[in-house]
Write a protein that holds these residues in place. Structure first.
Motif, PDB file in Angstrom:
ATOM      1  N   PHE A  95      32.243  52.271  34.105  1.00  6.66           N
ATOM      2  CA  PHE A  95      31.893  52.389  35.521  1.00  6.66           C
ATOM      3  C   PHE A  95      30.604  53.192  35.709  1.00  6.66           C
ATOM      4  O   PHE A  95      29.757  52.823  36.512  1.00  6.66           O
ATOM      5  N   ASN A 102      32.605  44.733  39.805  1.00 10.24           N
ATOM      6  CA  ASN A 102      33.824  44.112  40.353  1.00 10.24           C
ATOM      7  C   ASN A 102      34.795  43.738  39.237  1.00 10.24           C
ATOM      8  O   ASN A 102      36.010  43.938  39.368  1.00 10.24           O
ATOM      9  N   GLN A 110      35.036  45.095  36.206  1.00 11.55           N
ATOM     10  CA  GLN A 110      35.603  46.290  35.591  1.00 11.55           C
ATOM     11  C   GLN A 110      36.661  46.940  36.489  1.00 11.55           C
ATOM     12  O   GLN A 110      37.694  47.401  36.003  1.00 11.55           O
ATOM     13  N   ILE A 111      36.413  46.952  37.792  1.00  9.88           N
ATOM     14  CA  ILE A 111      37.408  47.496  38.728  1.00  9.88           C
ATOM     15  C   ILE A 111      38.654  46.609  38.718  1.00  9.88           C
ATOM     16  O   ILE A 111      39.787  47.115  38.737  1.00  9.88           O
ATOM     17  N   SER A 112      38.466  45.298  38.673  1.00 10.77           N
ATOM     18  CA  SER A 112      39.602  44.375  38.624  1.00 10.77           C
ATOM     19  C   SER A 112      40.425  44.586  37.361  1.00 10.77           C
ATOM     20  O   SER A 112      41.663  44.618  37.410  1.00 10.77           O
TER      21      SER A 112
END
Length: 189
Positions: free
Chosen positions: A64, A90, A92-94
Motif C-alpha cells: 500500500f 484497488n 491490493q485493498i480488495s
C-alpha cells in the motif's frame, strides 16, 4: 534541390523554403521523440507502481505504501499513471478484504476443530496414563479439518492470483495498455 529559374532571387527563396521545411521536420522528429520519451516514462512509472506491490514481502504494508507514494507523486502529471495506480491500489485493498474475510471465517472453525480434537483424545483426563480415544467426536473434527483445508486452498489461490495478475499488469503497463484486475472492487475511482 534547386530549380533553375530566370532570377537568382527565386533560387535563393526556394533554398530558404527547403531549409525551413527541413527544420520543421527536425523539430517534429524531436517532438515525436519527446512524446515517445514521455510515454515511455509513463509506461515505466505505471509498471513500477504495479511491481511495487511486491514490497509487501519485505515491508509490512509495503503493497500500500510504495504504490500510494508513487501514485500520489505522479497522478496529476501523468494520466496513464493515475489510472494504473488506482487499479493497483484497488486490487491490493480488495485482496486485503478477501484475506480478512477468509481469516475471520477460519478462526471459529479452527477453534471448533481444536475443541473437537481435545474431546476426541480425552485430553482433559490427564490423571490417566492411557490414551482413550472418543470416536464420537471424529465426524465433527473431520468436517472442520476439511473446511480449514478448503479455506487454506482459497488463500493459496488468492496468493497466486495476486502474483500472476501483478506480473500481467506490469507487462501490460509497459506495453501502454491499462490492465483491469479480476475480483477488483473499485474503491478509488
Amino acid at each position: 534541390m534547386f530549380c533553375t529559374l530566370p532570377s537568382k532571387g527565386h533560387i535563393f527563396a526556394l533554398d530558404i523554403s527547403m531549409h525551413r521545411i527541413h527544420q520543421q521536420q527536425q523539430q517534429q522528429h524531436q517532438s515525436n521523440q519527446m512524446d515517445d520519451a514521455t510515454n515511455k516514462h509513463e509506461r515505466n512509472m505505471a509498471g513500477f507502481i504495479h511491481l511495487s506491490t511486491f514490497t509487501k514481502y519485505f515491508f509490512p504494508f509495503g503493497n500500500f505504501i510504495f504504490p500510494l507514494l508513487l501514485w500520489v507523486l505522479n497522478k496529476d502529471k501523468l494520466p496513464f499513471v493515475d489510472s494504473n495506480g488506482k487499479q493497483a491500489l484497488n486490487f491490493q485493498i480488495s485482496l486485503l478484504l478477501y484475506s480478512l474475510v477468509l481469516g475471520l471465517i477460519s478462526i471459529p472453525i479452527l477453534l471448533m476443530a481444536g475443541w473437537e480434537f481435545v474431546e476426541f483424545t480425552n485430553f482433559w483426563q490427564y490423571n490417566r496414563h492411557e490414551l482413550d480415544l472418543n470416536f464420537s467426536h471424529l465426524p465433527g473434527l473431520g468436517t472442520n479439518v476439511i473446511i480449514l483445508m478448503i479455506l487454506g486452498m482459497l488463500g493459496i489461490v488468492l496468493l497466486l492470483i495476486d502474483i500472476l495478475c501483478t506480473i500481467i499488469a506490469t507487462l501490460r503497463a509497459n506495453e501502454g495498455k491499462l490492465y483491469k484486475y479480476p475480483l477488483c472492487i473499485p474503491f478509488l475511482t
